[in-house]
Structures are given as C-alpha cells and as structure tokens.
Design an enzyme around this catalytic site. Structure first.
Site, PDB file in Angstrom:
ATOM      1  N   TYR A  62       0.734  -1.250  -0.021  1.00 31.37           N
ATOM      2  CA  TYR A  62      -0.139  -0.095  -0.028  1.00 31.37           C
ATOM      3  C   TYR A  62       0.782   1.403   0.154  1.00 31.37           C
ATOM      4  O   TYR A  62       1.822   1.527   0.771  1.00 31.37           O
ATOM      5  CB  TYR A  62      -0.605   0.130   1.139  1.00 31.37           C
ATOM      6  CG  TYR A  62      -1.859  -1.088   1.163  1.00 31.37           C
ATOM      7  CD1 TYR A  62      -3.053  -1.152   0.461  1.00 31.37           C
ATOM      8  CD2 TYR A  62      -1.701  -2.070   1.979  1.00 31.37           C
ATOM      9  CE1 TYR A  62      -3.977  -2.123   0.446  1.00 31.37           C
ATOM     10  CE2 TYR A  62      -2.526  -3.320   2.192  1.00 31.37           C
ATOM     11  CZ  TYR A  62      -3.537  -3.246   1.344  1.00 31.37           C
ATOM     12  OH  TYR A  62      -4.641  -4.335   1.500  1.00 31.37           O
ATOM     13  N   SER A  63       0.707   2.188  -0.968  1.00 27.85           N
ATOM     14  CA  SER A  63       1.376   3.307  -0.988  1.00 27.85           C
ATOM     15  C   SER A  63       2.711   3.339  -1.106  1.00 27.85           C
ATOM     16  O   SER A  63       3.215   4.351  -0.638  1.00 27.85           O
ATOM     17  CB  SER A  63       0.906   4.223   0.308  1.00 27.85           C
ATOM     18  OG  SER A  63      -0.472   4.350   0.359  1.00 27.85           O
ATOM     19  N   CYS A  64       3.262   2.158  -1.699  1.00 30.45           N
ATOM     20  CA  CYS A  64       4.726   2.103  -1.485  1.00 30.45           C
ATOM     21  C   CYS A  64       5.239   3.113  -2.502  1.00 30.45           C
ATOM     22  O   CYS A  64       6.551   3.301  -2.591  1.00 30.45           O
ATOM     23  CB  CYS A  64       4.974   0.707  -1.927  1.00 30.45           C
ATOM     24  SG  CYS A  64       4.508   0.098  -3.416  1.00 30.45           S
ATOM     25  N   THR A  65       4.653   3.547  -3.534  1.00 31.09           N
ATOM     26  CA  THR A  65       5.141   4.241  -4.512  1.00 31.09           C
ATOM     27  C   THR A  65       5.210   5.561  -4.465  1.00 31.09           C
ATOM     28  O   THR A  65       5.616   6.830  -4.980  1.00 31.09           O
ATOM     29  CB  THR A  65       4.547   4.246  -6.105  1.00 31.09           C
ATOM     30  OG1 THR A  65       3.199   4.400  -6.008  1.00 31.09           O
ATOM     31  CG2 THR A  65       4.708   2.640  -6.391  1.00 31.09           C
ATOM     32  N   LYS A  66       4.413   6.327  -3.249  1.00 30.82           N
ATOM     33  CA  LYS A  66       4.319   7.742  -2.918  1.00 30.82           C
ATOM     34  C   LYS A  66       5.653   8.484  -2.788  1.00 30.82           C
ATOM     35  O   LYS A  66       5.883   9.502  -3.127  1.00 30.82           O
ATOM     36  CB  LYS A  66       3.423   7.956  -2.065  1.00 30.82           C
ATOM     37  CG  LYS A  66       2.122   7.723  -2.077  1.00 30.82           C
ATOM     38  CD  LYS A  66       0.904   7.871  -0.765  1.00 30.82           C
ATOM     39  CE  LYS A  66      -0.389   7.636  -1.435  1.00 30.82           C
ATOM     40  NZ  LYS A  66      -1.231   7.619  -0.435  1.00 30.82           N
TER      41      LYS A  66
END
Length: 103
Positions: A62-66
């Site tokens: 989850y949200s690892c590319t932000k």
C-alpha cells in the site's frame, strides 16, 4: 535465500527480527547494479495455518510508490522541468476530464 557477504549485517538484522519475535513473516531483496545481492525471506505467511513464507509469497503493498514519486517530482522541480505551482491538469491533461483543474 541468498546474501552476498558484503551485506552480512543485513542478514543478521533480518534474522534477529524473527528471533526476537518482531516479525511474523517477511521478505527483503536488494539489487546492486542490476544484480541481486540480498534475497531473504523467513517466517510464516499465514499465522492461522502456519503456512511458511516462501520466496514467491505475494504481499499487499500500500502506498509504496508515493515516496518515490515525490522524490522524482521534487528532482524535476529542482531541475526546472516541473512547476510545483502549476495546476495538475497542465502536466496531466486527463485529470481535467469533467472540468477538474487541481490545486
């Protein structure tokens, strides 16, 4: 599992987290110049069944590319290639569908 001797400390810390009960199951990989230097996994993938964690155990991310996206955008802004004050639709025209402009 594989760990290049140069990264032995990484393996030690990874293994200690399981020994100390800080992890249930996990995997960790590092590539250096396109070559794997660390490829570790351990523990259980399902605490209810005790199914072991394996090399290919899938996980949710989850949200690892932000953070990576933010770093890239800030680098582009630093180089003068992106105006952080510009409306989102200026750099992402599809965003403007339905009249949205963004901040």
């Amino acid at each position: 599992m594989y760990c290049d001797p140069r990264f032995a400390r990484v393996r030690e810390v990874f293994e200690r987290h399981f020994a100390d009960g800080e992890e249930l199951g996990a995997a960790f990989a590092v590539y250096l110049d396109g070559e794997p230097v660390v490829d570790l996994w351990d523990g259980v993938a399902d605490r209810h069944t005790g199914r072991p964690w394996e090399r290919g155990t899938p996980v949710f991310a989850y949200s690892c590319t932000k953070a990576v996206t933010a770093a890239v955008l800030l680098r582009l802004a630093e180089q003068g290639r992106l105006d952080l004050a510009a409306p989102v639709a200026d750099v992402w025209p599809e965003f403007a569908a339905g009249g949205a402009r963004g901040p």
